[in-house]
Scaffold this motif. Structure first.
Motif, PDB file in Angstrom:
ATOM      1  N   GLY A 293      -8.838 -18.626   5.962  1.00 18.76           N
ATOM      2  CA  GLY A 293     -10.574 -18.126   5.165  1.00 18.76           C
ATOM      3  C   GLY A 293      -9.773 -16.586   5.099  1.00 18.76           C
ATOM      4  O   GLY A 293     -10.838 -16.198   3.707  1.00 18.76           O
ATOM      5  N   GLN A 294      -9.470 -15.799   6.268  1.00 17.28           N
ATOM      6  CA  GLN A 294      -9.085 -14.204   5.680  1.00 17.28           C
ATOM      7  C   GLN A 294      -7.620 -14.174   4.421  1.00 17.28           C
ATOM      8  O   GLN A 294      -7.623 -12.798   4.090  1.00 17.28           O
ATOM      9  CB  GLN A 294      -9.564 -12.850   7.217  1.00 17.28           C
ATOM     10  CG  GLN A 294     -10.295 -13.010   7.552  1.00 17.28           C
ATOM     11  CD  GLN A 294     -12.279 -12.680   6.521  1.00 17.28           C
ATOM     12  OE1 GLN A 294     -11.640 -11.971   6.018  1.00 17.28           O
ATOM     13  NE2 GLN A 294     -12.835 -13.637   6.285  1.00 17.28           N
ATOM     14  N   ILE A 295      -6.780 -14.617   5.509  1.00 18.06           N
ATOM     15  CA  ILE A 295      -5.861 -13.715   4.552  1.00 18.06           C
ATOM     16  C   ILE A 295      -5.234 -14.729   3.409  1.00 18.06           C
ATOM     17  O   ILE A 295      -4.916 -14.053   2.347  1.00 18.06           O
ATOM     18  CB  ILE A 295      -4.310 -13.873   5.865  1.00 18.06           C
ATOM     19  CG1 ILE A 295      -4.550 -12.639   7.296  1.00 18.06           C
ATOM     20  CG2 ILE A 295      -2.805 -14.153   5.267  1.00 18.06           C
ATOM     21  CD1 ILE A 295      -3.670 -13.166   8.195  1.00 18.06           C
ATOM     22  N   LEU A 296      -5.309 -15.927   3.790  1.00 15.26           N
ATOM     23  CA  LEU A 296      -5.004 -16.717   2.397  1.00 15.26           C
ATOM     24  C   LEU A 296      -5.757 -17.464   1.358  1.00 15.26           C
ATOM     25  O   LEU A 296      -5.931 -16.208   0.418  1.00 15.26           O
ATOM     26  CB  LEU A 296      -4.211 -17.981   3.003  1.00 15.26           C
ATOM     27  CG  LEU A 296      -3.080 -18.470   3.433  1.00 15.26           C
ATOM     28  CD1 LEU A 296      -3.211 -19.949   4.551  1.00 15.26           C
ATOM     29  CD2 LEU A 296      -2.024 -17.883   3.385  1.00 15.26           C
ATOM     30  N   TRP A 297      -7.466 -17.121   1.396  1.00  9.49           N
ATOM     31  CA  TRP A 297      -8.384 -16.998   0.183  1.00  9.49           C
ATOM     32  C   TRP A 297      -8.217 -16.104   0.057  1.00  9.49           C
ATOM     33  O   TRP A 297      -8.778 -16.040  -0.784  1.00  9.49           O
ATOM     34  CB  TRP A 297      -9.407 -17.926   1.016  1.00  9.49           C
ATOM     35  CG  TRP A 297     -10.060 -18.552   0.273  1.00  9.49           C
ATOM     36  CD1 TRP A 297     -10.199 -18.821  -1.293  1.00  9.49           C
ATOM     37  CD2 TRP A 297     -11.961 -18.658   0.668  1.00  9.49           C
ATOM     38  NE1 TRP A 297     -11.565 -19.250  -1.945  1.00  9.49           N
ATOM     39  CE2 TRP A 297     -12.489 -19.117  -0.545  1.00  9.49           C
ATOM     40  CE3 TRP A 297     -12.994 -17.981   1.640  1.00  9.49           C
ATOM     41  CZ2 TRP A 297     -13.592 -18.789  -0.568  1.00  9.49           C
ATOM     42  CZ3 TRP A 297     -13.537 -18.149   1.633  1.00  9.49           C
ATOM     43  CH2 TRP A 297     -14.216 -18.603  -0.026  1.00  9.49           C
ATOM     44  N   LYS A 298      -9.248 -15.264   0.789  1.00  3.58           N
ATOM     45  CA  LYS A 298     -10.044 -13.897   0.778  1.00  3.58           C
ATOM     46  C   LYS A 298      -8.904 -13.247   0.390  1.00  3.58           C
ATOM     47  O   LYS A 298      -9.251 -11.921   0.001  1.00  3.58           O
ATOM     48  CB  LYS A 298     -11.012 -13.634   1.358  1.00  3.58           C
ATOM     49  CG  LYS A 298     -12.601 -14.397   1.697  1.00  3.58           C
ATOM     50  CD  LYS A 298     -13.106 -14.300   2.127  1.00  3.58           C
ATOM     51  CE  LYS A 298     -13.816 -14.964   2.223  1.00  3.58           C
ATOM     52  NZ  LYS A 298     -15.415 -14.595   3.075  1.00  3.58           N
ATOM     53  N   ASN A 299      -7.526 -12.558   1.397  1.00  9.34           N
ATOM     54  CA  ASN A 299      -7.160 -11.554   1.361  1.00  9.34           C
ATOM     55  C   ASN A 299      -7.808 -10.432   1.660  1.00  9.34           C
ATOM     56  O   ASN A 299      -7.315  -9.000   1.222  1.00  9.34           O
ATOM     57  CB  ASN A 299      -6.308 -10.807  -0.166  1.00  9.34           C
ATOM     58  CG  ASN A 299      -5.196 -12.418  -0.847  1.00  9.34           C
ATOM     59  OD1 ASN A 299      -4.614 -13.184  -0.158  1.00  9.34           O
ATOM     60  ND2 ASN A 299      -5.130 -12.280  -2.564  1.00  9.34           N
TER      61      ASN A 299
ATOM     62  N   SER B  22      -5.795  -3.749   1.371  1.00  8.16           N
ATOM     63  CA  SER B  22      -6.558  -2.862   1.798  1.00  8.16           C
ATOM     64  C   SER B  22      -6.693  -2.395  -0.102  1.00  8.16           C
ATOM     65  O   SER B  22      -5.278  -2.009  -0.298  1.00  8.16           O
ATOM     66  CB  SER B  22      -6.377  -1.267   2.297  1.00  8.16           C
ATOM     67  OG  SER B  22      -5.235  -1.288   3.134  1.00  8.16           O
ATOM     68  N   LYS B  23      -7.775  -2.639  -0.344  1.00 14.53           N
ATOM     69  CA  LYS B  23      -7.613  -1.735  -2.334  1.00 14.53           C
ATOM     70  C   LYS B  23      -7.841  -0.773  -2.501  1.00 14.53           C
ATOM     71  O   LYS B  23      -9.444  -0.838  -1.961  1.00 14.53           O
ATOM     72  CB  LYS B  23      -8.517  -3.625  -2.594  1.00 14.53           C
ATOM     73  CG  LYS B  23      -8.704  -4.929  -2.238  1.00 14.53           C
ATOM     74  CD  LYS B  23      -9.470  -5.747  -2.483  1.00 14.53           C
ATOM     75  CE  LYS B  23      -9.433  -6.979  -1.713  1.00 14.53           C
ATOM     76  NZ  LYS B  23     -10.249  -8.116  -2.103  1.00 14.53           N
ATOM     77  N   LYS B  24      -7.804   0.185  -2.825  1.00 12.94           N
ATOM     78  CA  LYS B  24      -7.788   0.818  -3.379  1.00 12.94           C
ATOM     79  C   LYS B  24      -7.396   1.239  -4.391  1.00 12.94           C
ATOM     80  O   LYS B  24      -5.968   0.806  -4.867  1.00 12.94           O
ATOM     81  CB  LYS B  24      -7.030   2.139  -2.232  1.00 12.94           C
ATOM     82  CG  LYS B  24      -7.619   2.289  -0.284  1.00 12.94           C
ATOM     83  CD  LYS B  24      -6.171   3.349   0.486  1.00 12.94           C
ATOM     84  CE  LYS B  24      -6.999   3.261   1.757  1.00 12.94           C
ATOM     85  NZ  LYS B  24      -6.438   3.856   2.436  1.00 12.94           N
ATOM     86  N   ASP B  25      -8.202   2.811  -5.062  1.00 11.28           N
ATOM     87  CA  ASP B  25      -7.547   2.844  -6.979  1.00 11.28           C
ATOM     88  C   ASP B  25      -6.038   3.382  -6.413  1.00 11.28           C
ATOM     89  O   ASP B  25      -5.778   4.598  -5.133  1.00 11.28           O
ATOM     90  CB  ASP B  25      -8.190   3.306  -7.171  1.00 11.28           C
ATOM     91  CG  ASP B  25      -9.261   2.717  -7.755  1.00 11.28           C
ATOM     92  OD1 ASP B  25      -9.551   1.995  -7.748  1.00 11.28           O
ATOM     93  OD2 ASP B  25     -10.260   3.357  -7.165  1.00 11.28           O
ATOM     94  N   VAL B  26      -4.754   3.412  -7.468  1.00  6.89           N
ATOM     95  CA  VAL B  26      -3.806   4.063  -7.648  1.00  6.89           C
ATOM     96  C   VAL B  26      -3.507   5.053  -8.585  1.00  6.89           C
ATOM     97  O   VAL B  26      -4.716   5.033  -9.439  1.00  6.89           O
ATOM     98  CB  VAL B  26      -2.472   2.723  -8.210  1.00  6.89           C
ATOM     99  CG1 VAL B  26      -1.314   3.832  -8.397  1.00  6.89           C
ATOM    100  CG2 VAL B  26      -2.570   1.792  -7.725  1.00  6.89           C
ATOM    101  N   LYS B  27      -2.598   6.051  -8.063  1.00  7.83           N
ATOM    102  CA  LYS B  27      -3.323   7.628  -8.522  1.00  7.83           C
ATOM    103  C   LYS B  27      -2.153   7.835  -8.229  1.00  7.83           C
ATOM    104  O   LYS B  27      -0.794   8.172  -7.187  1.00  7.83           O
ATOM    105  CB  LYS B  27      -4.010   8.440  -7.599  1.00  7.83           C
ATOM    106  CG  LYS B  27      -5.284   8.233  -7.910  1.00  7.83           C
ATOM    107  CD  LYS B  27      -6.791   9.120  -7.543  1.00  7.83           C
ATOM    108  CE  LYS B  27      -7.953   8.468  -6.867  1.00  7.83           C
ATOM    109  NZ  LYS B  27      -8.777   9.389  -6.398  1.00  7.83           N
TER     110      LYS B  27
END
Length: 93
Positions: free
Chosen positions: A50-56, A60-65
């Motif tokens: 559920g957490q790793i394979l399906w929802k990733n 951590s999702k962060k904007d790239v600067k």
């Protein structure tokens, strides 16, 4: 060879360095064992599936600067700059 005295500051060293452990018990009941292992499998399925394979959600999702930059050069004597210094000599081996 004595590493510690029997007492430090008047307190017994057996009491200072004592620790407690949990008692290990083997429960021989199929229904409790089945319930335990079912919970373990559900938790593993939730984390891995559920957490790793399906929802990733492990990422951590962060904007790239910024800007990616790489620079490489051949080896030089005393790590001098071959573009900026006229007396810079190569140090190939």
């Amino acid at each position: 060879m004595v590493i510690f005295n029997d007492k430090i500051f008047g307190i017994d060293t057996d009491e200072i360095f004592a620790y407690s452990t949990k008692k290990v018990v083997w429960i021989r009941d199929r229904w409790i064992g089945l319930f335990y292992y079912a919970i373990v499998v559900l938790v593993l399925a939730w984390v891995l599936g559920g957490q790793i394979l399906w929802k990733n959600e492990h990422l951590s999702k962060k904007d790239v600067k910024g800007v990616a930059r790489i620079w490489y050069s051949h080896p030089t004597v005393r790590d001098c700059d071959p573009d900026g210094e006229p007396n810079c000599k190569s140090n190939y081996r």
